[in-house]
Design an enzyme around this catalytic site. Structure first.
Site, mmCIF file in Angstrom:
data_model
loop_
_atom_site.group_PDB
_atom_site.id
_atom_site.type_symbol
_atom_site.label_atom_id
_atom_site.label_comp_id
_atom_site.label_asym_id
_atom_site.label_seq_id
_atom_site.Cartn_x
_atom_site.Cartn_y
_atom_site.Cartn_z
ATOM 1 N N ARG A 1 -22.884 25.493 -6.473
ATOM 2 C CA ARG A 1 -24.177 24.881 -6.849
ATOM 3 C C ARG A 1 -25.061 25.827 -7.669
ATOM 4 N NH1 ARG A 1 -21.374 21.490 -5.332
ATOM 5 N NH2 ARG A 1 -21.744 19.865 -3.799
ATOM 6 N N SER B 1 -28.201 14.943 -1.667
ATOM 7 C CA SER B 1 -28.374 15.956 -0.606
ATOM 8 C C SER B 1 -29.636 16.773 -0.840
ATOM 9 C CB SER B 1 -27.188 16.921 -0.599
ATOM 10 O OG SER B 1 -26.006 16.211 -0.468
ATOM 11 N N GLU C 1 -31.644 21.805 -2.251
ATOM 12 C CA GLU C 1 -30.710 21.627 -3.382
ATOM 13 C C GLU C 1 -31.389 21.133 -4.667
ATOM 14 O OE1 GLU C 1 -26.669 20.140 -2.738
ATOM 15 O OE2 GLU C 1 -26.936 18.933 -4.533
HETATM 16 C C1 LIG Z 1 -27.214 9.589 -4.517
HETATM 17 C C2 LIG Z 1 -26.971 10.948 -5.122
HETATM 18 C C3 LIG Z 1 -25.771 11.590 -4.882
HETATM 19 C C4 LIG Z 1 -25.513 12.855 -5.441
HETATM 20 N N1 LIG Z 1 -24.317 13.459 -5.174
HETATM 21 C C5 LIG Z 1 -24.048 14.676 -5.685
HETATM 22 C C6 LIG Z 1 -22.789 15.326 -5.405
HETATM 23 O O1 LIG Z 1 -21.935 14.788 -4.733
HETATM 24 N N2 LIG Z 1 -22.584 16.553 -5.937
HETATM 25 C C7 LIG Z 1 -23.510 17.176 -6.712
HETATM 26 O O2 LIG Z 1 -23.232 18.303 -7.164
HETATM 27 N N3 LIG Z 1 -24.703 16.591 -7.004
HETATM 28 C C8 LIG Z 1 -24.993 15.366 -6.504
HETATM 29 N N4 LIG Z 1 -26.198 14.764 -6.765
HETATM 30 C C9 LIG Z 1 -27.188 15.472 -7.595
HETATM 31 C C10 LIG Z 1 -27.194 15.027 -9.072
HETATM 32 O O3 LIG Z 1 -26.563 13.811 -9.225
HETATM 33 C C11 LIG Z 1 -26.506 16.039 -9.978
HETATM 34 O O4 LIG Z 1 -27.089 17.306 -9.829
HETATM 35 C C12 LIG Z 1 -26.596 15.626 -11.452
HETATM 36 O O5 LIG Z 1 -25.787 16.485 -12.226
HETATM 37 C C13 LIG Z 1 -28.028 15.625 -11.971
HETATM 38 O O6 LIG Z 1 -28.023 15.013 -13.249
HETATM 39 P P1 LIG Z 1 -29.380 14.563 -13.943
HETATM 40 O O7 LIG Z 1 -29.067 14.194 -15.351
HETATM 41 O O8 LIG Z 1 -30.053 13.527 -13.141
HETATM 42 O O9 LIG Z 1 -30.202 15.935 -13.921
HETATM 43 P P2 LIG Z 1 -31.767 16.147 -13.639
HETATM 44 O O10 LIG Z 1 -32.080 15.782 -12.232
HETATM 45 O O11 LIG Z 1 -32.580 15.515 -14.689
HETATM 46 O O12 LIG Z 1 -31.851 17.734 -13.778
HETATM 47 C C14 LIG Z 1 -31.217 18.559 -12.845
HETATM 48 C C15 LIG Z 1 -31.324 20.014 -13.317
HETATM 49 O O13 LIG Z 1 -30.597 20.164 -14.526
HETATM 50 C C16 LIG Z 1 -31.455 20.612 -15.580
HETATM 51 N N5 LIG Z 1 -31.006 19.937 -16.786
HETATM 52 C C17 LIG Z 1 -30.812 18.595 -16.975
HETATM 53 N N6 LIG Z 1 -30.357 18.353 -18.210
HETATM 54 C C18 LIG Z 1 -30.236 19.559 -18.820
HETATM 55 C C19 LIG Z 1 -29.827 19.982 -20.113
HETATM 56 N N7 LIG Z 1 -29.422 19.132 -21.056
HETATM 57 N N8 LIG Z 1 -29.873 21.324 -20.400
HETATM 58 C C20 LIG Z 1 -30.256 22.223 -19.477
HETATM 59 N N9 LIG Z 1 -30.671 21.883 -18.238
HETATM 60 C C21 LIG Z 1 -30.653 20.563 -17.914
HETATM 61 C C22 LIG Z 1 -32.855 20.237 -15.138
HETATM 62 O O14 LIG Z 1 -33.819 21.094 -15.724
HETATM 63 C C23 LIG Z 1 -32.749 20.432 -13.638
HETATM 64 O O15 LIG Z 1 -32.855 21.813 -13.342
HETATM 65 C C24 LIG Z 1 -26.488 13.482 -6.251
HETATM 66 C C25 LIG Z 1 -27.711 12.830 -6.486
HETATM 67 C C26 LIG Z 1 -27.944 11.575 -5.937
HETATM 68 C C27 LIG Z 1 -29.246 10.874 -6.214
#
Ligand SMILES: Cc1cc2nc3c(=O)[nH]c(=O)nc-3n(C[C@H](O)[C@H](O)[C@H](O)COP(=O)(O)OP(=O)(O)OC[C@H]3O[C@@H](n4cnc5c(N)ncnc54)[C@H](O)[C@@H]3O)c2cc1C
Length: 319
Positions: free
Chosen positions: A147, A220, A313
């Site tokens: 992570r 999480s 997280e």
């Molecule tokens: C129901 C649910 C289940 C999930 N299950 C998992 C799982 O099983 N495993 C897991 O690892 N995660 C899980 N997650 C967390 C999440 O889905 C992941 O971390 C996902 O990759 C986040 O994507 P996002 O586009 O929404 O990022 P955001 O929430 O918009 O951003 C997350 C982070 O990434 C950064 N970021 C986003 N885009 C960029 C970019 N282009 N360049 C640089 N930094 C960037 C942001 O600044 C922030 O720090 C889950 C979330 C939910 C709601």
């Protein structure tokens, strides 16, 4: 309004959309204001107002480049999973149904069911906000861990990711709940296809995790803590702990929360999900402060009772 899957009301002073590489000129002009890079907002807890500039990368497209598959940061993660299934590219079936964008996947090195995305990343193309120039980081330079990655330092806007997927299907079925699901559903692993594996993961996730579009959440809320095995009683959290290499053990945060759950004071606007105590749900109109207060309560009760430090997280954006 900034989109976020926890459904918190949040706004920002400025927004820069990166729709094409030409838009990077807008990043060159940035001064010393606070920056937030936002994808789909599924792993952030946002305060009411971000007093700075939000950068949203919408670069789409999946192209084959030499041995790599180059994917725009704005591609939906689910679309990449589907692309791989259709094009016989193997390895990330276990990461099916993780919400969010491809661009965010390396940031916390997304992982599920025994697979982490870092195993399939060749390099990441990004804009370095400090040096104000394009850079490509190879896998080693990304400093991937559980992570974690260099991208948490927030110096880089991820634009494209170059993946190398497996050319033959060699499923990772090491994760106990995945194994159990296949057994329970009499799925013969010798005839398992990538689509069947992906569908199985989707089914398990749907049975455990609420759909953020219906029950706003960020997945999480805590990482699973990794502690020295010698510091643990052998029976502690039996069935909810996993041996790691070099004398460390990973513990289930969900189980730890269950053990202190009756002691928590949670406002009506929030609740821990009935099927998975590691998921905090916004029942409607929850505020940033309420969310943070619940997270802090959980952390301090678990520390007081078990001397184990939980780490939140999702990223907390308070300014
Ligand atoms: C129901 C649910 C289940 C999930 N299950 C998992 C799982 O099983 N495993 C897991 O690892 N995660 C899980 N997650 C967390 C999440 O889905 C992941 O971390 C996902 O990759 C986040 O994507 P996002 O586009 O929404 O990022 P955001 O929430 O918009 O951003 C997350 C982070 O990434 C950064 N970021 C986003 N885009 C960029 C970019 N282009 N360049 C640089 N930094 C960037 C942001 O600044 C922030 O720090 C889950 C979330 C939910 C709601």
């Amino acid at each position: 309004m900034l989109s976020n899957s926890l459904g918190l009301q949040a706004n920002a002073k400025n927004l820069i959309n990166i729709n094409t590489l030409d838009d990077l000129s807008l990043l060159e002009k940035l001064g010393d204001e606070e920056i937030l890079i936002l994808g789909a907002g599924t792993n952030v807890i946002l305060g009411d107002y971000f007093n700075g500039t939000v950068i949203a990368v919408h670069l789409k497209g999946i192209e084959i480049r030499d041995d790599c598959i180059s994917v725009g940061a704005g591609v939906d993660w689910a679309d990449l999973i589907e692309y791989c299934l259709i094009n016989k590219l193997y390895g990330i079936e276990n990461l099916t149904h993780i919400p969010g964008s491809v661009g965010a996947a390396p940031v916390q090195n997304i992982g599920a069911y025994g697979v982490e995305i870092s195993s399939f990343i060749d390099s990441v193309e990004c804009f370095n906000l400090t040096k104000k120039k394009l850079e490509t980081l190879n896998n080693h330079q990304c400093q991937f861990k559980y992570r974690e990655s260099i991208f948490k330092l927030k110096d880089f806007v991820i634009l494209k990711i170059n993946f190398v997927f497996d050319k033959s299907f060699s499923p990772n079925l090491s994760y106990p709940s995945l194994n159990k699901f296949l057994n329970d559903h009499s799925i013969d692993v010798t005839s398992l296809t990538p689509r069947m594996l992906s569908d199985s993961v989707k089914n398990i996730r749907n049975s455990k995790l609420p759909d953020p579009k219906i029950e706003p959440n960020v997945g999480s809320i805590f990482k699973n803590p990794i502690v020295r095995s010698q510091d643990l009683d052998n029976e502690f959290l039996a069935g909810h702990r996993w041996d790691q290499v070099d004398g460390y053990t990973k513990l289930s945060s969900a189980r730890l929360i269950e053990l202190i759950e009756p002691e928590l004071k949670i406002p009506d606007t929030l609740r821990l999900y009935e099927n998975h105590s590691l998921v905090l749900i916004n029942n409607g109109e929850a505020s940033f402060d309420e969310v943070i207060s619940v997270l802090n309560q959980i952390k301090s009760k678990i520390f007081k009772k078990f001397k184990i430090k939980l780490e939140i997280e999702p990223e907390i954006i308070s300014s």
